[in-house]
Scaffold this motif. Structure first.
Motif, PDB file in Angstrom:
ATOM      1  N   LEU A  80       0.847  -1.190   0.000  1.00 52.70           N
ATOM      2  CA  LEU A  80       0.000   0.000   0.000  1.00 52.70           C
ATOM      3  C   LEU A  80       0.882   1.239   0.000  1.00 52.70           C
ATOM      4  CD1 LEU A  80       0.030   1.441   3.082  1.00 52.70           C
ATOM      5  CD2 LEU A  80      -1.344  -0.566   3.618  1.00 52.70           C
ATOM      6  N   ASP A  81       0.295   2.353  -0.401  1.00 51.54           N
ATOM      7  CA  ASP A  81       0.942   3.660  -0.343  1.00 51.54           C
ATOM      8  C   ASP A  81       0.125   4.509   0.618  1.00 51.54           C
ATOM      9  OD1 ASP A  81       3.168   3.613  -2.429  1.00 51.54           O
ATOM     10  OD2 ASP A  81       1.463   2.838  -3.573  1.00 51.54           O
ATOM     11  N   GLY A  82       0.620   4.637   1.848  1.00 49.91           N
ATOM     12  CA  GLY A  82      -0.166   5.256   2.905  1.00 49.91           C
ATOM     13  C   GLY A  82       0.322   6.639   3.285  1.00 49.91           C
ATOM     14  N   MET A  83      -0.611   7.459   3.735  1.00 48.59           N
ATOM     15  CA  MET A  83      -0.247   8.776   4.238  1.00 48.59           C
ATOM     16  C   MET A  83       0.569   8.622   5.522  1.00 48.59           C
ATOM     17  SD  MET A  83      -1.441  10.741   1.953  1.00 48.59           S
ATOM     18  CE  MET A  83      -1.304  12.371   2.706  1.00 48.59           C
ATOM     19  N   PRO A  84       1.529   9.535   5.757  1.00 49.06           N
ATOM     20  CA  PRO A  84       2.422   9.396   6.919  1.00 49.06           C
ATOM     21  C   PRO A  84       1.684   9.298   8.247  1.00 49.06           C
ATOM     22  CG  PRO A  84       3.198  11.131   5.455  1.00 49.06           C
ATOM     23  CD  PRO A  84       1.869  10.696   4.918  1.00 49.06           C
ATOM     24  N   GLU A  85       0.578  10.020   8.375  1.00 50.25           N
ATOM     25  CA  GLU A  85      -0.132  10.016   9.654  1.00 50.25           C
ATOM     26  C   GLU A  85      -0.801   8.667   9.951  1.00 50.25           C
ATOM     27  OE1 GLU A  85      -2.692  12.371   6.641  1.00 50.25           O
ATOM     28  OE2 GLU A  85      -0.564  12.157   7.184  1.00 50.25           O
ATOM     29  N   GLN A  86      -0.896   7.793   8.927  1.00 48.77           N
ATOM     30  CA  GLN A  86      -1.495   6.483   9.132  1.00 48.77           C
ATOM     31  C   GLN A  86      -0.460   5.368   9.260  1.00 48.77           C
ATOM     32  OE1 GLN A  86      -4.692   5.876   9.696  1.00 48.77           O
ATOM     33  NE2 GLN A  86      -5.145   8.060   9.524  1.00 48.77           N
ATOM     34  N   THR A  87       0.826   5.723   9.170  1.00 49.04           N
ATOM     35  CA  THR A  87       1.880   4.713   9.155  1.00 49.04           C
ATOM     36  C   THR A  87       1.848   3.833  10.401  1.00 49.04           C
ATOM     37  OG1 THR A  87       3.302   6.095   7.772  1.00 49.04           O
ATOM     38  CG2 THR A  87       4.368   4.347   9.037  1.00 49.04           C
ATOM     39  N   GLU A  88       1.676   4.431  11.561  1.00 52.66           N
ATOM     40  CA  GLU A  88       1.665   3.644  12.797  1.00 52.66           C
ATOM     41  C   GLU A  88       0.475   2.689  12.837  1.00 52.66           C
ATOM     42  OE1 GLU A  88       1.976   5.925  16.336  1.00 52.66           O
ATOM     43  OE2 GLU A  88       3.859   6.905  15.754  1.00 52.66           O
ATOM     44  N   ASN A  89      -0.657   3.127  12.316  1.00 52.03           N
ATOM     45  CA  ASN A  89      -1.824   2.241  12.289  1.00 52.03           C
ATOM     46  C   ASN A  89      -1.578   1.044  11.389  1.00 52.03           C
ATOM     47  OD1 ASN A  89      -3.398   3.777  14.055  1.00 52.03           O
ATOM     48  ND2 ASN A  89      -4.194   5.062  12.413  1.00 52.03           N
ATOM     49  N   TYR A  90      -1.003   1.290  10.208  1.00 58.32           N
ATOM     50  CA  TYR A  90      -0.713   0.176   9.302  1.00 58.32           C
ATOM     51  C   TYR A  90       0.333  -0.754   9.913  1.00 58.32           C
ATOM     52  CZ  TYR A  90      -3.215   2.810   5.677  1.00 58.32           C
ATOM     53  OH  TYR A  90      -4.174   3.480   4.947  1.00 58.32           O
ATOM     54  N   ALA A  91       1.293  -0.196  10.632  1.00 50.19           N
ATOM     55  CA  ALA A  91       2.328  -1.021  11.260  1.00 50.19           C
ATOM     56  C   ALA A  91       1.723  -2.010  12.254  1.00 50.19           C
ATOM     57  CB  ALA A  91       3.363  -0.132  11.948  1.00 50.19           C
ATOM     58  N   LYS A  92       0.631  -1.626  12.899  1.00 51.49           N
ATOM     59  CA  LYS A  92      -0.024  -2.524  13.857  1.00 51.49           C
ATOM     60  C   LYS A  92      -0.576  -3.766  13.167  1.00 51.49           C
ATOM     61  CE  LYS A  92      -1.400   1.298  16.899  1.00 51.49           C
ATOM     62  NZ  LYS A  92      -2.550   2.091  17.410  1.00 51.49           N
ATOM     63  N   GLY A 150       1.042  -5.203  10.665  1.00 53.15           N
ATOM     64  CA  GLY A 150       2.159  -5.949  10.094  1.00 53.15           C
ATOM     65  C   GLY A 150       2.823  -5.327   8.888  1.00 53.15           C
ATOM     66  N   PHE A 151       2.516  -4.055   8.589  1.00 59.28           N
ATOM     67  CA  PHE A 151       3.095  -3.392   7.425  1.00 59.28           C
ATOM     68  C   PHE A 151       4.383  -2.653   7.811  1.00 59.28           C
ATOM     69  CE2 PHE A 151      -1.213  -4.111   6.129  1.00 59.28           C
ATOM     70  CZ  PHE A 151      -1.143  -4.308   4.753  1.00 59.28           C
ATOM     71  N   THR A 152       5.373  -2.728   6.925  1.00 61.55           N
ATOM     72  CA  THR A 152       6.668  -2.088   7.128  1.00 61.55           C
ATOM     73  C   THR A 152       6.924  -1.079   6.023  1.00 61.55           C
ATOM     74  OG1 THR A 152       7.566  -4.076   8.182  1.00 61.55           O
ATOM     75  CG2 THR A 152       9.161  -2.483   7.330  1.00 61.55           C
ATOM     76  N   THR A 153       7.438   0.096   6.378  1.00 58.35           N
ATOM     77  CA  THR A 153       7.760   1.136   5.398  1.00 58.35           C
ATOM     78  C   THR A 153       9.085   0.833   4.715  1.00 58.35           C
ATOM     79  OG1 THR A 153       6.568   2.828   6.644  1.00 58.35           O
ATOM     80  CG2 THR A 153       8.227   3.599   5.074  1.00 58.35           C
ATOM     81  N   TYR A 154       9.122   1.006   3.369  1.00 63.46           N
ATOM     82  CA  TYR A 154      10.338   0.766   2.594  1.00 63.46           C
ATOM     83  C   TYR A 154      10.880   2.034   1.941  1.00 63.46           C
ATOM     84  CZ  TYR A 154      10.202  -4.260   3.244  1.00 63.46           C
ATOM     85  OH  TYR A 154      10.240  -5.513   3.809  1.00 63.46           O
ATOM     86  N   TYR A 155      10.021   2.887   1.404  1.00 65.78           N
ATOM     87  CA  TYR A 155      10.489   4.137   0.804  1.00 65.78           C
ATOM     88  C   TYR A 155       9.311   5.083   0.636  1.00 65.78           C
ATOM     89  CZ  TYR A 155       8.766   2.174  -3.651  1.00 65.78           C
ATOM     90  OH  TYR A 155       7.991   1.626  -4.640  1.00 65.78           O
ATOM     91  N   LYS A 156       9.606   6.291   0.198  1.00 65.72           N
ATOM     92  CA  LYS A 156       8.585   7.322   0.000  1.00 65.72           C
ATOM     93  C   LYS A 156       8.317   7.538  -1.485  1.00 65.72           C
ATOM     94  CE  LYS A 156       9.735  10.100   4.122  1.00 65.72           C
ATOM     95  NZ  LYS A 156      10.825   9.236   4.618  1.00 65.72           N
ATOM     96  N   ASN A 157       7.085   7.917  -1.793  1.00 67.19           N
ATOM     97  CA  ASN A 157       6.713   8.451  -3.102  1.00 67.19           C
ATOM     98  C   ASN A 157       6.204   9.872  -2.901  1.00 67.19           C
ATOM     99  OD1 ASN A 157       7.121   6.225  -4.996  1.00 67.19           O
ATOM    100  ND2 ASN A 157       5.501   5.187  -3.850  1.00 67.19           N
ATOM    101  N   PHE A 158       6.809  10.813  -3.601  1.00 64.65           N
ATOM    102  CA  PHE A 158       6.429  12.218  -3.480  1.00 64.65           C
ATOM    103  C   PHE A 158       5.461  12.592  -4.597  1.00 64.65           C
ATOM    104  CE2 PHE A 158      10.704  12.032  -1.609  1.00 64.65           C
ATOM    105  CZ  PHE A 158      10.449  12.576  -0.361  1.00 64.65           C
ATOM    106  N   MET A 161       4.529   0.710   1.753  1.00 68.02           N
ATOM    107  CA  MET A 161       4.595  -0.250   2.838  1.00 68.02           C
ATOM    108  C   MET A 161       4.231  -1.641   2.320  1.00 68.02           C
ATOM    109  SD  MET A 161       2.799   1.998   5.906  1.00 68.02           S
ATOM    110  CE  MET A 161       3.584   1.044   7.221  1.00 68.02           C
ATOM    111  N   TYR A 162       4.841  -2.651   2.911  1.00 64.09           N
ATOM    112  CA  TYR A 162       4.542  -4.034   2.564  1.00 64.09           C
ATOM    113  C   TYR A 162       4.270  -4.838   3.821  1.00 64.09           C
ATOM    114  CZ  TYR A 162       6.588  -3.106  -2.062  1.00 64.09           C
ATOM    115  OH  TYR A 162       6.871  -2.605  -3.300  1.00 64.09           O
ATOM    116  N   ARG A 163       3.336  -5.750   3.713  1.00 66.13           N
ATOM    117  CA  ARG A 163       3.178  -6.812   4.700  1.00 66.13           C
ATOM    118  C   ARG A 163       3.658  -8.095   4.034  1.00 66.13           C
ATOM    119  NH1 ARG A 163      -2.442  -9.382   6.672  1.00 66.13           N
ATOM    120  NH2 ARG A 163      -2.033 -10.585   4.772  1.00 66.13           N
ATOM    121  N   GLY A 164       4.802  -8.580   4.481  1.00 65.35           N
ATOM    122  CA  GLY A 164       5.442  -9.704   3.819  1.00 65.35           C
ATOM    123  C   GLY A 164       6.648  -9.231   3.021  1.00 65.35           C
ATOM    124  N   THR A 165       7.249 -10.142   2.303  1.00 63.93           N
ATOM    125  CA  THR A 165       8.468  -9.849   1.557  1.00 63.93           C
ATOM    126  C   THR A 165       8.136  -9.200   0.215  1.00 63.93           C
ATOM    127  OG1 THR A 165       9.549 -11.757   2.556  1.00 63.93           O
ATOM    128  CG2 THR A 165      10.576 -10.828   0.584  1.00 63.93           C
TER     129      THR A 165
END
Length: 293
Positions: free
Chosen positions: A109-121, A123-131, A271-275
């Motif tokens: 997924l491509d999530g807004m920064p303010e939702q990153t912590e929610n997605y992390a709960k 199982g999603f991990t941030t890999y890079y940004k898209n501007f 962000m990705y959940r999984g490899t």
């Protein structure tokens, strides 16, 4: 298509029809997402089973899409709630329902920064940004960028097998159903950079709510990416607004867009959940869509 429905109190969630998906598209327009005119067709054609809506008393109140590429990878988007129905938990219920169908999938997924912590709960991990860059393009400025078009041509249907392979090389996954229409449907356009050695870059451009959207942009090097972008921009009417979701690693292309008067308006976290799939991410200069990757 599964007909199972989850009922949580007054909210029912189910996979939806193409006609029912029009409501989330209206919410996206309200949020100024600037979707391409034909995006919904390409989205739904790729995976008709990938669209979920929550209903209250038969009226749509929340949505999410999760479009599958193959048996083990899917990209999420359209996580929305009807503006007057927010804060009631309908979005979360829709999320919980769709997620149970994708236990064995790598999810992106491509999530807004303010939702990153929610997605992390979840199982999603941030890999890079898209501007997201956007701005009105003056044709006069493009005169300072002469290019050699010898290797650039417009994508047509006969080129699609090669496009599929180059996309696979870049993304690390097969996306034929998506790409079948992305560059050629109605007034969508694509450009390819090709030499006798093969395809070395491609770009898509399509009309959108506020002007035009660029994406994806792939290339073997920054010079090719810049040439494709200039070629596409020169095809537009003067002062057209252009928007692109560009990978943070694309330094040369970002510098070019700034010189042409475009500016960053926000960024999202990939962000990705999984490899994540194994491709050649350095060739991905800009993504096709926040909803489909």
């Amino acid at each position: 298509m599964s007909t199972s429905v989850l009922q949580n109190e007054e909210c029912q969630v189910a996979r939806c029809t193409f006609e029912q998906w029009k409501a989330p598209l209206q919410w996206a327009a309200y949020e100024k997402w600037d979707l391409g005119h034909n995006d919904h067709y390409c989205f739904y054609h790729t995976d008709p089973d990938g669209f979920f809506v929550g209903f209250v008393n038969g009226q749509p109140v929340a949505s999410i899409s999760c479009v599958r590429y193959g048996d083990h990878y899917a990209h999420m988007g359209h996580y929305l709630a009807e503006p007057n129905q927010r804060g009631k938990g309908y979005g979360l219920k829709t999320w919980e329902y769709f997620l149970k169908f994708f236990d064995d999938f790598v999810l992106a997924l491509d999530g807004m920064p303010e939702q990153t912590e929610n997605y992390a709960k979840w199982g999603f991990t941030t890999y890079y940004k898209n501007f997201r860059f956007s701005g009105q393009i003056r044709q006069q400025l493009l005169e300072d960028y002469p290019i050699n078009n010898k290797h650039i041509s417009t994508i047509n249907s006969t080129m699609l097998p090669g496009i599929y392979e180059y996309d696979f090389q870049c993304m690390g996954l097969r996306r034929e159903k998506f790409l079948q229409h992305w560059f050629t449907y109605e007034d969508n356009t694509g450009y390819v950079y090709q030499t006798p050695a093969g395809i070395q870059g491609l770009l898509g451009i399509r009309p959108s709510t506020d002007g035009y959207r660029l994406g994806p942009i792939y290339s073997d090097n920054e010079e090719i990416a810049n040439s494709l972008v200039i070629t596409a921009l020169k095809s537009l009417p003067d002062n057209s607004r252009v928007t692109v979701d560009i990978a943070e690693r694309s330094h040369s292309l970002i510098a070019l867009l700034i010189k042409l008067g475009m500016s960053e308006i926000f960024y999202t976290n990939r962000m990705y959940r999984g490899t994540p799939p194994t491709g050649t991410p350095e060739k991905i200069k800009a993504i096709a869509s926040l909803e489909l990757g």
